[in-house]
Design a protein around this motif. Structure first.
Motif, PDB file in Angstrom:
ATOM      1  N   SER A   1       0.834  -1.201   0.000  1.00 53.73           N
ATOM      2  CA  SER A   1       0.000   0.000   0.000  1.00 53.73           C
ATOM      3  C   SER A   1       0.869   1.252   0.000  1.00 53.73           C
ATOM      4  O   SER A   1       1.933   1.285   0.631  1.00 53.73           O
ATOM      5  N   PRO A   2       0.425   2.299  -0.697  1.00 50.93           N
ATOM      6  CA  PRO A   2       1.205   3.538  -0.707  1.00 50.93           C
ATOM      7  C   PRO A   2       1.183   4.228   0.648  1.00 50.93           C
ATOM      8  O   PRO A   2       0.228   4.107   1.412  1.00 50.93           O
ATOM      9  N   GLU A   3       2.239   4.935   0.935  1.00 50.92           N
ATOM     10  CA  GLU A   3       2.310   5.709   2.174  1.00 50.92           C
ATOM     11  C   GLU A   3       1.547   7.013   1.989  1.00 50.92           C
ATOM     12  O   GLU A   3       1.704   7.709   0.993  1.00 50.92           O
ATOM     13  N   ALA A   4       0.703   7.345   2.941  1.00 51.34           N
ATOM     14  CA  ALA A   4      -0.101   8.554   2.855  1.00 51.34           C
ATOM     15  C   ALA A   4       0.673   9.749   3.410  1.00 51.34           C
ATOM     16  O   ALA A   4       1.291   9.660   4.477  1.00 51.34           O
ATOM     17  N   ARG A   5       0.633  10.857   2.670  1.00 54.15           N
ATOM     18  CA  ARG A   5       1.249  12.104   3.113  1.00 54.15           C
ATOM     19  C   ARG A   5       0.315  13.262   2.759  1.00 54.15           C
ATOM     20  O   ARG A   5      -0.757  13.070   2.180  1.00 54.15           O
ATOM     21  N   LYS A   6       0.753  14.463   3.103  1.00 53.45           N
ATOM     22  CA  LYS A   6      -0.089  15.638   2.858  1.00 53.45           C
ATOM     23  C   LYS A   6       0.771  16.818   2.410  1.00 53.45           C
ATOM     24  O   LYS A   6       1.805  17.106   3.007  1.00 53.45           O
ATOM     25  N   TYR A   7       0.304  17.470   1.338  1.00 62.43           N
ATOM     26  CA  TYR A   7       0.867  18.753   0.940  1.00 62.43           C
ATOM     27  C   TYR A   7       0.062  19.861   1.622  1.00 62.43           C
ATOM     28  O   TYR A   7      -1.179  19.812   1.640  1.00 62.43           O
ATOM     29  N   ILE A   8       0.749  20.862   2.152  1.00 64.51           N
ATOM     30  CA  ILE A   8       0.099  21.985   2.812  1.00 64.51           C
ATOM     31  C   ILE A   8       0.724  23.277   2.296  1.00 64.51           C
ATOM     32  O   ILE A   8       1.951  23.394   2.217  1.00 64.51           O
ATOM     33  N   LEU A   9      -0.112  24.237   1.939  1.00 62.62           N
ATOM     34  CA  LEU A   9       0.349  25.569   1.583  1.00 62.62           C
ATOM     35  C   LEU A   9       0.019  26.521   2.726  1.00 62.62           C
ATOM     36  O   LEU A   9      -1.115  26.522   3.236  1.00 62.62           O
ATOM     37  N   LEU A  10       1.014  27.311   3.134  1.00 61.59           N
ATOM     38  CA  LEU A  10       0.824  28.288   4.191  1.00 61.59           C
ATOM     39  C   LEU A  10       1.338  29.643   3.718  1.00 61.59           C
ATOM     40  O   LEU A  10       2.256  29.716   2.891  1.00 61.59           O
ATOM     41  N   GLN A  11       0.773  30.687   4.246  1.00 59.42           N
ATOM     42  CA  GLN A  11       1.277  32.023   3.961  1.00 59.42           C
ATOM     43  C   GLN A  11       1.618  32.720   5.273  1.00 59.42           C
ATOM     44  O   GLN A  11       0.971  32.511   6.298  1.00 59.42           O
ATOM     45  N   ALA A  12       2.666  33.530   5.242  1.00 52.22           N
ATOM     46  CA  ALA A  12       3.102  34.270   6.419  1.00 52.22           C
ATOM     47  C   ALA A  12       3.634  35.617   5.969  1.00 52.22           C
ATOM     48  O   ALA A  12       4.242  35.733   4.899  1.00 52.22           O
ATOM     49  N   GLN A  13       3.411  36.639   6.784  1.00 55.54           N
ATOM     50  CA  GLN A  13       3.849  37.984   6.443  1.00 55.54           C
ATOM     51  C   GLN A  13       4.954  38.429   7.389  1.00 55.54           C
ATOM     52  O   GLN A  13       4.868  38.244   8.605  1.00 55.54           O
TER      53      GLN A  13
END
Length: 285
Positions: free
Chosen positions: A154-166
């Motif tokens: 089975s494939p390993e599950a991961r997550k892409y996350i986009l964040l913004q910071a000023q």
């Protein structure tokens, strides 16, 4: 009286040592997200008039981190700086380290970093001037789970996350790759500055790579491709000249590309293309 004389003598020796040998922390940036790589350079300048042998002891170069209210940040693991070397007089040596994996920067806020150099020949310690960084939380604007391709099982599950910071009136877009529960972070890095009036476009291709397109100016865009391990694979600039808007599109085979923009060729790429063009010529009859 003897005590004050001894103390004054010690301070004079320490002052002379600082003048003969300096330690400086050099940072390319002052703002970081939690878990983002925090690379810094330690620049050692020798003006003592003699050659110094450094790096033999494991603790020849150590670091301290102060966080909220001047409290020491917990050390997660030791940070050895291996490699013996001789530093001649009037010479400068630079050592690079990444502090983030070795100290607890879990709380947003300002941190003060210091470096200490031990000189066994002098029985002295030389301290750098403190350097300050700011760790920010960032605002999540997009996320998507995906499976890492594997040959078997089975494939390993991961997550892409986009964040913004000023920071200092500059809005920056960050990419984080984590496990689905966000308990383990594989990589965090700054994708680049962005404008606030345009939402980034993100798509995942059939190889689980992240394709990211975001606006950096009135008519300029940045295009990034990121691997499932969080490694930046492609970084390109595009301009919107005329016609349709710049956007990500999949082709008939599922590959993703940038549509509606003109790619801005970098100087080194233009030089390489020019060299290739000059080398591949039609022979004269």
């Amino acid at each position: 009286m003897r005590f004050w004389t001894l103390l004054l003598s010690i301070l004079c020796v320490a002052s002379r040592a600082q003048a003969q040998l300096s330690v400086e922390i050099v940072l390319d940036q002052q703002q970081f997200l939690k878990d983002e790589s925090m690379p810094l350079k330690v620049r050692i300048t020798n003006r003592s008039g003699q050659t110094l042998h450094l790096g033999k002891e494991s603790d020849w170069l150590t670091f301290s981190v102060l966080g909220h209210e001047g409290l020491s940040a917990a050390k997660v693991r030791e940070l050895p700086v291996p490699g013996e070397f001789d530093l001649e007089s009037a010479a400068v040596a630079t050592r690079r380290v990444d502090l983030m994996p070795h100290f607890d920067f879990g709380h947003p806020g300002r941190y003060t970093i210091g470096a200490t150099l031990k000189i066994p020949e002098w029985n002295q310690e030389i301290n750098s001037r403190p350097a300050q960084v700011e760790v920010v939380r960032g605002t999540k604007i997009w996320e998507q789970e995906f499976g890492v391709p594997v040959k078997q099982g089975s494939p390993e599950a991961r997550k892409y996350i986009l964040l913004q910071a000023q920071f200092l009136k500059q809005l920056t877009l960050y990419v984080r790759v984590s496990d689905p529960d966000e308990n383990r972070t594989f990589r965090v890095f700054a994708a680049g500055p962005m404008v606030s009036f345009n939402r980034p476009q993100a798509q995942i291709d059939k190889e689980s790579k992240l394709h990211l397109l975001f606006q950096t100016g009135p008519r300029s865009y940045t295009y990034n491709v990121v691997t499932p391990d969080g490694d930046p694979l492609i970084h390109q600039q595009y301009d919107h000249v005329n016609g349709p808007s710049v956007r990500l599109k999949p082709d008939a085979e599922g590959f993703i590309f940038v549509s509606g923009g003109v790619r801005r060729i970098k100087a080194n790429e233009a030089a390489a293309l020019s060299t290739t063009t000059n080398e591949v010529q039609t022979p004269k009859p």
